[in-house]
Every structure is written in C-alpha cells, then in structure tokens.
Design a protein around this motif. Structure first.
Motif, PDB file in Angstrom:
ATOM      1  N   VAL A  40      52.842  35.904  36.729  1.00 42.71           N
ATOM      2  CA  VAL A  40      51.955  36.876  36.079  1.00 42.71           C
ATOM      3  C   VAL A  40      50.628  36.952  36.832  1.00 42.71           C
ATOM      4  O   VAL A  40      50.095  38.031  37.092  1.00 42.71           O
ATOM      5  CB  VAL A  40      51.712  36.478  34.597  1.00 42.71           C
ATOM      6  N   ARG A  41      50.121  35.793  37.231  1.00 41.69           N
ATOM      7  CA  ARG A  41      48.840  35.771  37.939  1.00 41.69           C
ATOM      8  C   ARG A  41      48.939  36.472  39.283  1.00 41.69           C
ATOM      9  O   ARG A  41      48.042  37.199  39.687  1.00 41.69           O
ATOM     10  CB  ARG A  41      48.387  34.325  38.144  1.00 41.69           C
ATOM     11  N   ALA A  44      48.808  40.093  38.681  1.00 35.63           N
ATOM     12  CA  ALA A  44      47.473  40.546  38.252  1.00 35.63           C
ATOM     13  C   ALA A  44      46.515  40.616  39.425  1.00 35.63           C
ATOM     14  O   ALA A  44      45.856  41.634  39.643  1.00 35.63           O
ATOM     15  CB  ALA A  44      46.929  39.618  37.174  1.00 35.63           C
ATOM     16  N   PHE A  45      46.469  39.542  40.233  1.00 36.35           N
ATOM     17  CA  PHE A  45      45.481  39.569  41.319  1.00 36.35           C
ATOM     18  C   PHE A  45      45.904  40.525  42.411  1.00 36.35           C
ATOM     19  O   PHE A  45      45.078  41.135  43.081  1.00 36.35           O
ATOM     20  CB  PHE A  45      45.168  38.155  41.820  1.00 36.35           C
ATOM     21  N   PHE A  48      44.716  43.993  41.256  1.00 36.19           N
ATOM     22  CA  PHE A  48      43.263  44.140  41.285  1.00 36.19           C
ATOM     23  C   PHE A  48      42.716  44.087  42.710  1.00 36.19           C
ATOM     24  O   PHE A  48      41.739  44.762  43.031  1.00 36.19           O
ATOM     25  CB  PHE A  48      42.619  43.047  40.435  1.00 36.19           C
TER      26      PHE A  48
ATOM     27  N   LEU B  65      42.701  35.214  35.392  1.00 37.64           N
ATOM     28  CA  LEU B  65      43.969  35.833  35.776  1.00 37.64           C
ATOM     29  C   LEU B  65      43.840  36.551  37.118  1.00 37.64           C
ATOM     30  O   LEU B  65      44.719  36.454  37.974  1.00 37.64           O
ATOM     31  CB  LEU B  65      44.361  36.850  34.690  1.00 37.64           C
ATOM     32  N   ILE B  66      42.724  37.238  37.301  1.00 37.76           N
ATOM     33  CA  ILE B  66      42.583  38.102  38.466  1.00 37.76           C
ATOM     34  C   ILE B  66      42.101  37.357  39.708  1.00 37.76           C
ATOM     35  O   ILE B  66      42.542  37.630  40.816  1.00 37.76           O
ATOM     36  CB  ILE B  66      41.624  39.277  38.136  1.00 37.76           C
ATOM     37  N   THR B  67      41.195  36.402  39.528  1.00 39.12           N
ATOM     38  CA  THR B  67      40.570  35.791  40.710  1.00 39.12           C
ATOM     39  C   THR B  67      41.283  34.546  41.215  1.00 39.12           C
ATOM     40  O   THR B  67      40.952  34.039  42.278  1.00 39.12           O
ATOM     41  CB  THR B  67      39.107  35.414  40.427  1.00 39.12           C
TER      42      THR B  67
END
Lengths: 273, 162
Positions: A40-41, A44-45, A48, B65-67
C-alpha cells in the motif's frame, strides 16, 4: 447506562478520541514490516511522487546553469585523470591477466534525481521499470548516500546513512578493521570498537567486504574522533560522511544486489546440523 | 463549514509537496521547518480540539504513507500536536491567539512536542542524551517552524478567521 456513556462522552470526548487515535498509531507502528502495508505504501508514494517530480524538475532547472559550469570544470579535471587511469587500467588488466584474477569492477550505474527528502529518506525518480530493486546501494560522486528500501514502478525510496534503521558493516581503509556503523541521532558512529583496535582520526572509512547489503568497497566518510568512554572495553568512533545529504540532488543507483549464490552457500554452511 | 473541513484535507497535498521539495532548500544545518504543523495548528485553533486531534491523525497518516517515514510515527506526533493546539481554540480569545507572536508561541510549543515524539521513533538512538533530544531534535526545529509561522499568519487575511 446509555445516559451515563452519553455523559462521559460529552465530558471527555476529546480525551477519549485522543487515547483511541494514539492506540491506533501505536498499533500501526508494529505493522510496518507487513507485506500488505509495504505494498500500500509503495502505491501511495509512487502516485504522489509523480506530482513531486514535476515541482522538483522546476526547481532543478534554476540551478542547472551554475551546475553546468561546475560540471564542465569537473569534466576537464576528470578528462586528465581518465587519461592517466587509462594507462593504469591497461597495465592493471595485463597484470590481472597474468595473475588470473576475475574483473569485478563493472557495475551498472542507474542515474536518478532526488525528488523529495524527509529525515533519513529520499525519494528517487526511478523504480522497478528502470531495474531498481530494494537493497541496491545509492551513491553520488562523493560516496555512499544510502540503500534502496522500497520501490514502485517509476519511483523508489532509499534510506540514507542518517536513517536510524540503516546499519552497515564498514571498514577502516588503512588498518582494515571492520565494524558496524549506524546513525545515533546526531552523528554517524561505528559502535563497539575495542579500545585496542587501531583506528585514528583522519582514517578513511569504506563499506566492508563482509557487508551483506553492500559487498563492494564504497567511500563512506572520515574518522572524526573516538569517544572517550571511561569505563568498558569499547570505543565509539565518530564519522563525518563524505556525502552532504542536505544538498544531494543527483545520485546513481548501483545495479547490484548481494550475490544470491554466495548467500546460499554461506547459509548452508551455517545451517548444517 | 463542511467545505472548510474538506479544504483542510485538500490543502495538505500542496503543502506536502512544498515541504518535501522546497523546504529542504532553506534548511539550516539539516533543520527543516514544518509547514504541515503550521497548517495543523491553524486548523486546530480555528475548529477546536476534537477536530485538531483527528486532523493531526489524518495528516500524520498521509505523511507517513506518502513519504516513506516509519508508519505510525508522524501519526502519533501530529495527533498529540493537534490535541495541544486545540487548547487554544477559544472563540472569545481568537483575536489574541491569532496575533503573530501568540501564534508563533503556540506553534513553537506544538512543534517541540511533535519533533520530540517523532524523534523517539525515527531519528534518536535510545542511548542519546536527553539534552540532545530536547534541544537538537525538539527546540531547534520548533524555533525555526515558529519563526516561519510568523510570516504565514502575518499575511493571512484576518477576516477569514471568523
């Protein structure tokens, strides 16, 4: 009963919500290594990072002119070095041939740009589709930057040497002494170095052949000093890294993962019953 | 009101892009001001403690989550920071709290809490001294973030606060 709950909720709802959310956060901390969470991570990254890379490109363009000038100068200096090294290389190949040694210096370099940074991690604009895999070393012209930790199709996250979770086996280039290096929150240190070992300020530190993460010698830093531990038999060696992590923008991923054949052989050896 | 709630979540994304791309360029000795925390403190003071706590949790979750940070570390620190900032959401004192120096002090306090809690999980070795934890990892990022927050609140239109 319901009324009692209602009254408690009305009076303490902020605290109840706070405690609940803190518990959820703590539980989440323990889920980091689960493969599903990792997947999932990485999704997500990856999504983005596509936006971040656009902004990063715009910022980088402003610095391109001055960087070009600097690179031209470096290029000229390198050209002089290359001509000398070419001579040495030819001689080296000839000598290796005479000794029957294998050539181990051809490693694929995958160029990448850092598109975002947080404490201890950097996001790179290359991923699985470029041949990047978790575990590959990230370097720049100064030395080792970090190790790729997670990848998506077009992006990857690397742990830098300033990440608390990254521990590497390194070696004193002069005295050939090995040790485990980690980030202690404010400095890079080699831990548990016996006081009798020959490590001096100014020694160059490189990655060790013993490392299961980075099996080739890459420059890491220079010994700043030894901590004065009054009691005990171990020293802590403080290292100044060659790489300036704050200003690192362009890096290379070394397309190299520790040899599985070698790993298997060693595991079999230690696993015998 | 509802659009304001959605806006507070949507604003997170452009702020995160700035935080991860532009903010490192103005770092001093590796210390980076935290724009996301300024946004969190602002909304916590504007919308109350309960909202601030929940928003801190959401911001922390998205950030982790994003970084690629340790999942849960920023969730924990931002939830606490949002909760503390929510104490200053008194409608009668809004004018006072949103004055630049008061706002900067609140940001400083929340930022120190946020940085110290996060350091426990991400940057600090347990053998490191308490002074290092509080000063280097807590106070310095807190002061830098607080200074930046003065400029942010100075240029924010005051009539939008009501």
């Amino acid at each position: 009963m319901l009324r009692l709950f209602g009254r408690v909720w009305e009076n303490f709802k902020e605290y109840i919500v706070l405690v609940l959310l803190l518990i959820i956060s703590l539980v989440t901390l323990s889920l980091n290594q689960k493969p599903a969470v990792k997947k999932v991570r990485s999704l997500a990254f990856g999504s983005f990072a596509a936006f971040t890379s656009v902004v990063s490109d715009v910022i980088n363009v402003t610095g391109v002119k001055s960087e070009n000038e600097k690179l031209r100068r470096v290029n000229a200096e390198l050209m002089l070095q290359v001509s000398k090294l070419r001579q040495d290389g030819l001689q080296n190949a000839e000598l290796k041939g005479l000794l029957g040694l294998k050539d181990t210096t051809n490693y694929p370099l995958i160029p990448a740009t850092v598109i975002s940074k947080t404490q201890g991690t950097i996001t790179l604009n290359i991923g699985n589709s470029n041949g990047v895999r978790a575990g590959m070393p990230v370097i720049n012209d100064q030395g080792l930057v970090g190790v790729v930790y997670s990848t998506s199709d077009n992006f990857s996250i690397a742990r830098t040497l300033t990440n608390l979770d990254l521990k590497l086996t390194v070696k004193d280039e002069r005295s050939r002494i090995d040790g485990v290096m980690k980030w202690n929150g404010s400095n890079l240190v080699i831990i548990n170095v016996p006081k009798t070992y020959d490590v001096e300020p100014g020694d160059r530190i490189i990655t060790s052949d013993l490392s299961s993460i980075i099996p080739v010698p890459l420059p890491v830093g220079i010994v700043l000093g030894l901590s004065k531990v009054e009691t005990g038999i171990f020293n802590e060696v403080k290292i100044r890294p060659f790489v300036d992590f704050i200003r690192t923008e362009h890096v290379f991923v070394l397309g190299l993962i520790e040899n599985k054949q070698k790993d298997g052989l060693e595991l079999n050896f230690f696993d015998r019953k | 009101m509802r659009s304001d709630y959605i806006l507070s979540i949507l604003l997170f994304f452009p702020v995160l892009v700035i935080q991860t791309t532009i903010m490192p360029l103005i770092s001093i000795n590796g210390i980076v001001p935290d724009l996301i925390l300024i946004l969190l403190v602002f909304y916590s003071m504007k919308r109350g403690q309960l909202y601030g706590t929940a928003l801190g949790f959401v911001y922390g979750f998205l950030f982790d989550l994003i970084t690629g940070s340790l999942l849960g570390s920023t969730m924990l620190s931002k939830t606490l920071a949002g909760f503390v900032a929510g104490y200053f959401s008194n409608e009668n004192k809004r004018e006072l709290y949103f004055k630049s120096y008061s706002f900067a002090l609140i940001v400083l306090m929340c930022s120190v809490i946020d940085s110290v809690v996060k350091s426990f999980f991400t940057t600090i070795d347990l053998n490191t001294s308490l002074f290092n934890l509080l000063f280097q990892q807590g106070m310095l990022p807190g002061i830098y973030t607080a200074v930046l927050s003065i400029f942010v609140i100075m240029f924010y239109p005051k009539r939008s606060l009501s």
